[in-house]
Scaffold this active site. Structure first.
Site, PDB file in Angstrom:
ATOM      1  N   ASP A  72      -9.054 -20.953 -23.606  1.00 55.23           N
ATOM      2  CA  ASP A  72      -9.561 -22.164 -24.255  1.00 55.23           C
ATOM      3  C   ASP A  72      -9.484 -22.055 -25.774  1.00 55.23           C
ATOM      4  O   ASP A  72     -10.324 -21.419 -26.405  1.00 55.23           O
ATOM      5  CB  ASP A  72     -11.010 -22.409 -23.821  1.00 55.23           C
ATOM      6  N   ASP A 272      -5.622 -28.173 -27.631  1.00 53.83           N
ATOM      7  CA  ASP A 272      -6.720 -27.578 -26.865  1.00 53.83           C
ATOM      8  C   ASP A 272      -6.219 -27.091 -25.513  1.00 53.83           C
ATOM      9  O   ASP A 272      -6.063 -27.868 -24.581  1.00 53.83           O
ATOM     10  CB  ASP A 272      -7.834 -28.616 -26.687  1.00 53.83           C
TER      11      ASP A 272
END
Length: 411
Positions: A72, A272
């Protein structure tokens, strides 16, 4: 800004092929850092569909135990589901991490960087209190726990094995919104811009530069690396990071549809890897859907309303076996950054479509308003596949180039 809450380090020489715009292979060789640490490479597992996430295997503790961590770049804190005891944990591939007498206290500078001044006063009345944390994600998921430290054994590309003490979250209360699509992982590997990231901690210790790169294969798998030993000399498109937040914000971009200008302009873009799909703000999303549907008029695709895999799906005359089979019906997209010259992110149909188990093709760009993203436009895993993506926090820039992510580094 992790969208779907929720390997053994591979070392020595890395030789991967980076494709240029014409997809001609370019060899990358390891360039040892001058007087500064080294790099670590991890094989990646997972895919966009049907799993919905990519993960690495990280060892923690002494003796070391392996955990699967969701990659992440949209959040900075790494955390593991934790037996502290656990109030609310999701099914995971390994047993819960058991903390020892290794709690981080409020006086640790990392606690202040994680909490912020206001929260620090509220949650830390005395310096010796434990440092609590809460991470909230864009999909309304969250992790609540306490900050701890433990050893992370890493095999570096210079041949050394080091086990630094790193701070991470011991998560004993996880909230997950989509119970039907739980990632089967032990936690999250936070690679965002904050000081609490593992990358930033390794940098402070002088072990590796604050650079992370990933290559996520559209066929599943790929690789991830920490450090700057493998930055290609050429072929990478670089874009400065717009703001020093915890997000990789790259500034505004206009959308080209099939090589032509569109009315979709000035989209604030964030990269992201914690988001499975790409998200556009509501107005941009609706305009894009209108363009795509207009382009499909008169073609053999029909709405597949019975397929609930994603909000918009189409079926062909016969089931599609892969995105490549359906790609010819769709036009390429380009995000052209307006505050930089000749900086573009190419999105071929393979970068925004999936083919479901039912043989239908679905749009992998979703409406960000429905997950509370407001005006932020998130470029998720689906659009980062088959690209080498480098987050260079030393030079405050993000770079990318087409790549063959199936060619794993050789040990």
């Amino acid at each position: 800004m992790h969208q779907e809450m929720y390997l053994k380090a591979l070392v020595l020489l890395l030789s991967v092929w980076i494709a240029t715009a014409a997809f001609q292979p370019q060899s990358i060789t390891r360039k040892p850092s001058k007087g500064f640490g080294s790099s670590v490479i991890f094989p990646v597992s997972g895919n966009v569909y049907p799993k919905g996430y990519y993960h690495v295997t990280i060892s923690v503790g002494h003796p070391p135990r392996q955990y699967f961590l969701d990659i992440d770049t949209g959040s900075d804190l790494t955390w593991l589901q934790c037996d502290a005891p656990c109030t609310k944990c999701t099914p995971a591939p390994h047993s819960l991490y058991k903390p020892k007498k290794n709690i981080v206290t409020c006086q640790d500078p990392l606690c202040a960087s994680l909490q912020g001044p206001a929260d620090l006063l509220e949650r830390c009345p005395t310096p010796q209190e434990q440092c609590d944390y809460q991470v909230d994600y864009a999909d309304n998921g969250s992790s609540l726990g306490v900050l701890v430290k433990d050893v992370f054994p890493f095999k570096f590309t210079n041949g050394s094995t080091v086990a630094p003490q790193l701070a991470f979250g011991c998560g004993y209360n996880q909230e997950v919104q989509d119970l039907n699509h739980l990632p089967y992982t032990d936690g999250v590997l936070g690679l965002g811009l904050g000081k609490s990231s593992i990358l930033a901690q390794l940098r402070t210790m002088g072990l590796a530069r604050n650079v992370v790169g990933h290559c996520l294969s559209g066929q599943g798998g790929g690789f991830l690396f920490f450090g700057d030993d493998f930055l290609p000399d050429s072929g990478i498109v670089w874009k400065p990071i717009k703001s020093r937040s915890k997000f990789y914000s790259l500034g505004p971009a206009d959308l080209l549809f099939g090589g032509q200008a569109s009315n979709i302009k000035s989209l604030p873009i964030v990269f992201d890897s914690g988001s499975t799909y790409t998200y556009f703000s509501s107005q941009a999303y609706k305009a894009l859907v209108s363009l795509i549907k207009g382009n499909l008029n008169g073609k053999q695709l029909k709405d597949a309303v019975e397929d609930n895999s994603l909000p918009i799906c189409w079926k062909g005359a016969k089931p599609f076996k892969s995105v490549r089979d359906a790609a010819s019906y769709f036009k390429p997209l380009v995000l052209s950054f307006t505050d930089a010259k000749n900086v573009q992110l190419q999105l071929r149909p393979e970068s925004y479509l999936i083919v479901t188990e039912h043989g239908n093709v679905c749009l992998g760009i979703l409406n960000g308003d429905e997950v509370g993203l407001d005006n932020i436009n998130v470029i998720g895993d689906i659009s980062l596949q088959d690209k080498l993506v480098i987050y260079d926090n030393e030079r405050n820039q993000v770079g990318w180039a087409p790549a063959n992510c199936n060619r794993l580094p050789k040990s």
